[in-house]
Design a protein around this motif. Structure first.
Motif, PDB file in Angstrom:
ATOM      1  N   LEU A  41       0.791  -1.232   0.000  1.00  0.00           N
ATOM      2  CA  LEU A  41       0.000   0.000   0.000  1.00  0.00           C
ATOM      3  C   LEU A  41       0.820   1.276   0.000  1.00  0.00           C
ATOM      4  N   THR A  42       2.140   1.163   0.137  1.00  0.00           N
ATOM      5  CA  THR A  42       2.977   2.352   0.289  1.00  0.00           C
ATOM      6  C   THR A  42       3.899   2.533  -0.916  1.00  0.00           C
ATOM      7  N   PRO A  43       4.370   3.749  -1.152  1.00  0.00           N
ATOM      8  CA  PRO A  43       5.169   4.032  -2.352  1.00  0.00           C
ATOM      9  C   PRO A  43       6.617   3.563  -2.226  1.00  0.00           C
ATOM     10  N   ARG A  44       7.121   2.972  -3.290  1.00  0.00           N
ATOM     11  CA  ARG A  44       8.526   2.563  -3.398  1.00  0.00           C
ATOM     12  C   ARG A  44       8.966   1.798  -2.146  1.00  0.00           C
ATOM     13  N   ALA A  45       8.153   0.820  -1.772  1.00  0.00           N
ATOM     14  CA  ALA A  45       8.429   0.044  -0.560  1.00  0.00           C
ATOM     15  C   ALA A  45       9.650  -0.852  -0.753  1.00  0.00           C
ATOM     16  N   VAL A  46      10.521  -0.850   0.258  1.00  0.00           N
ATOM     17  CA  VAL A  46      11.714  -1.691   0.263  1.00  0.00           C
ATOM     18  C   VAL A  46      11.710  -2.472   1.569  1.00  0.00           C
ATOM     19  N   ARG A  84      22.063   5.908   1.087  1.00  0.00           N
ATOM     20  CA  ARG A  84      22.132   6.009  -0.382  1.00  0.00           C
ATOM     21  C   ARG A  84      20.788   5.690  -1.020  1.00  0.00           C
ATOM     22  N   LEU A  85      20.025   4.789  -0.402  1.00  0.00           N
ATOM     23  CA  LEU A  85      18.694   4.484  -0.912  1.00  0.00           C
ATOM     24  C   LEU A  85      17.807   5.722  -0.826  1.00  0.00           C
ATOM     25  N   VAL A  86      17.860   6.417   0.288  1.00  0.00           N
ATOM     26  CA  VAL A  86      17.041   7.620   0.462  1.00  0.00           C
ATOM     27  C   VAL A  86      17.455   8.704  -0.529  1.00  0.00           C
ATOM     28  N   GLY A  87      18.740   8.780  -0.813  1.00  0.00           N
ATOM     29  CA  GLY A  87      19.236   9.820  -1.702  1.00  0.00           C
ATOM     30  C   GLY A  87      19.141   9.502  -3.172  1.00  0.00           C
ATOM     31  N   SER A  88      18.575   8.357  -3.545  1.00  0.00           N
ATOM     32  CA  SER A  88      18.500   7.987  -4.961  1.00  0.00           C
ATOM     33  C   SER A  88      17.505   8.877  -5.697  1.00  0.00           C
ATOM     34  N   ALA A  89      17.643   8.901  -7.010  1.00  0.00           N
ATOM     35  CA  ALA A  89      16.785   9.753  -7.843  1.00  0.00           C
ATOM     36  C   ALA A  89      15.386   9.174  -8.018  1.00  0.00           C
ATOM     37  N   ASP A  90      15.138   7.968  -7.531  1.00  0.00           N
ATOM     38  CA  ASP A  90      13.836   7.318  -7.719  1.00  0.00           C
ATOM     39  C   ASP A  90      12.758   7.855  -6.795  1.00  0.00           C
ATOM     40  N   GLY A  91      13.135   8.692  -5.829  1.00  0.00           N
ATOM     41  CA  GLY A  91      12.163   9.222  -4.877  1.00  0.00           C
ATOM     42  C   GLY A  91      12.303   8.572  -3.522  1.00  0.00           C
ATOM     43  N   LEU A  92      11.639   9.160  -2.520  1.00  0.00           N
ATOM     44  CA  LEU A  92      11.770   8.659  -1.164  1.00  0.00           C
ATOM     45  C   LEU A  92      11.182   7.263  -1.047  1.00  0.00           C
ATOM     46  N   PRO A  93      11.919   6.339  -0.455  1.00  0.00           N
ATOM     47  CA  PRO A  93      11.394   4.991  -0.272  1.00  0.00           C
ATOM     48  C   PRO A  93      10.548   4.902   0.998  1.00  0.00           C
ATOM     49  N   THR A  94       9.800   3.820   1.112  1.00  0.00           N
ATOM     50  CA  THR A  94       9.197   3.415   2.372  1.00  0.00           C
ATOM     51  C   THR A  94       9.965   2.181   2.824  1.00  0.00           C
TER      52      THR A  94
END
Length: 370
Positions: free
Chosen positions: A74-79, A91-101
């Motif tokens: 249910l959440t965006p870009r969940a990892v 580095r995951l947070v700083g990626s160009a793909d947007g903020l992860p969950t």
């Protein structure tokens, strides 16, 4: 093409029902909080803080991992992970793909009593709770290095056995999970079937978030009475989401806020002093102005579902009680200590309610209505 306006309250109702199909939470308030948390993850860039949500239980098999699996849909870009270094997460947070969950399962393997606490990861979790958080690192080779700030601000959900460090707990919405009773049924979760359903809800949450992003980013939701400081920071994004959704969600959100804050203050093993103060107020000295220590200990050790009868293998004794209460101050700014109480059998040491009133007001949750 413009999206048709989405009824936020109806959508959150659907998200809540999706959780209810697969999750049995210990409190109705937890369904409200988890639903709002799912939606807030789509709006995390609107807030100054993003609360962590933590599913904790004393034993395995309590539904914690299943809760994370549903949140993942249910959440965006969940990892989802059970092991990660702080540097990888930065580095995951700083990626160009947007903020992860970030969904962290088995977090007790990092912070539990049998683990060596990962201070770098704790720093990531703590700093990333607030938008201005981050880590300062040197980047480059040899003498050609430059200082660079790595952001850590992102939504994080956790699940684990036992508890968490106090610094993480106070930044979290706590859901104390328990094993399902025989009469508590859930629908079997099948990823191949239910992933599409969850992702369809996720996409609708994303569209709704785009429609309310501006008013949410400008919102200053009204807090329930008594909710201030860190708890207010934790719940502000969730209440802003509820207000944007409308319907009965603003009322349900504030009721859930009070219930879960009070429950976390009483249940949290890291706040054993607050548990002691609360039990003294509600169960021991209730309606009394004083009581000898021996009577206080007898009442405390007889309370069901309380830790006092087994404090490291022994019941709480007068020395332990005095040591814990000396940490708190009276209204006159002197330590709470045992004083003489005159009884029919002579003079005994004990504690006065007036000496504890200041600590009760400062630290204890509001009394539960009878």
């Amino acid at each position: 093409m413009n999206q048709q306006p989405i009824d936020g309250a109806a959508l959150l109702n659907e998200v809540e029902q999706f959780h209810r199909r697969f999750n049995v939470f210990p409190r109705e308030a937890a369904y409200v909080a988890v639903t709002l948390w799912d939606a807030h993850a789509h709006l995390v860039d609107c807030f100054e803080t993003t609360p962590r949500i933590a599913f904790l239980s004393p034993e395995p098999g309590s539904g914690k991992s299943r809760a994370l699996e549903i949140i993942e849909l249910l959440t965006p870009r969940a990892v989802s992970t059970v092991s990660a270094s702080a540097n990888a997460l930065y580095r995951l947070v700083g990626s160009a793909d947007g903020l992860p969950t970030v969904l962290f399962d088995e977090v007790d393997t990092i912070f539990g009593p049998k683990a060596n606490a990962d201070e770098a990861l704790r720093g990531f979790l703590n700093a990333g709770y607030r938008r201005i958080g981050g880590a300062l690192r040197c980047v480059g080779e040899g003498s050609q290095q430059n200082a660079q700030v790595f952001d850590s601000y992102c939504a994080v959900a956790m699940a684990g056995l036992g508890s968490l460090p106090d610094t993480v707990l106070t930044r979290s919405v706590i859901v104390r999970m328990r094993r399902r009773a025989r009469n508590e049924k859930v629908e079997p979760y099948r990823q191949r079937i239910h992933m599409k359903q969850g992702h369809a809800l996720r996409d609708r949450l994303a569209h709704w978030a785009d429609q309310v992003r501006k008013p949410v980013s400008e919102a200053w939701p009204e807090m329930p009475d008594g909710v201030t400081d860190r708890p207010a920071d934790v719940w502000e994004p969730l209440l802003a989401v509820a207000d944007a959704a409308g319907g009965d969600w603003p009322e349900r959100a504030r009721a859930a806020c009070l219930e879960l804050i009070n429950a976390s203050q009483i249940d949290d093993k890291g706040s054993i002093g607050i548990r002691l103060l609360t039990d003294l107020r509600d169960h021991v000295l209730a309606g009394l102005d004083r009581l000898p220590t021996v009577a206080i200990l007898d009442k405390l050790n007889s309370l069901d579902d309380a830790p006092w009868a087994d404090m490291g293998g022994r019941p709480l004794d007068s020395r332990g009680l005095s040591k814990m209460l000396r940490e708190y101050m009276t209204a006159d700014n002197t330590p709470v200590v045992a004083r003489n109480i005159r009884t029919t059998g002579g003079v005994l040491k004990g504690f006065y309610a007036t000496d504890l009133e200041d600590a009760w007001q400062r630290y204890c949750p509001p009394p539960t209505p009878a």
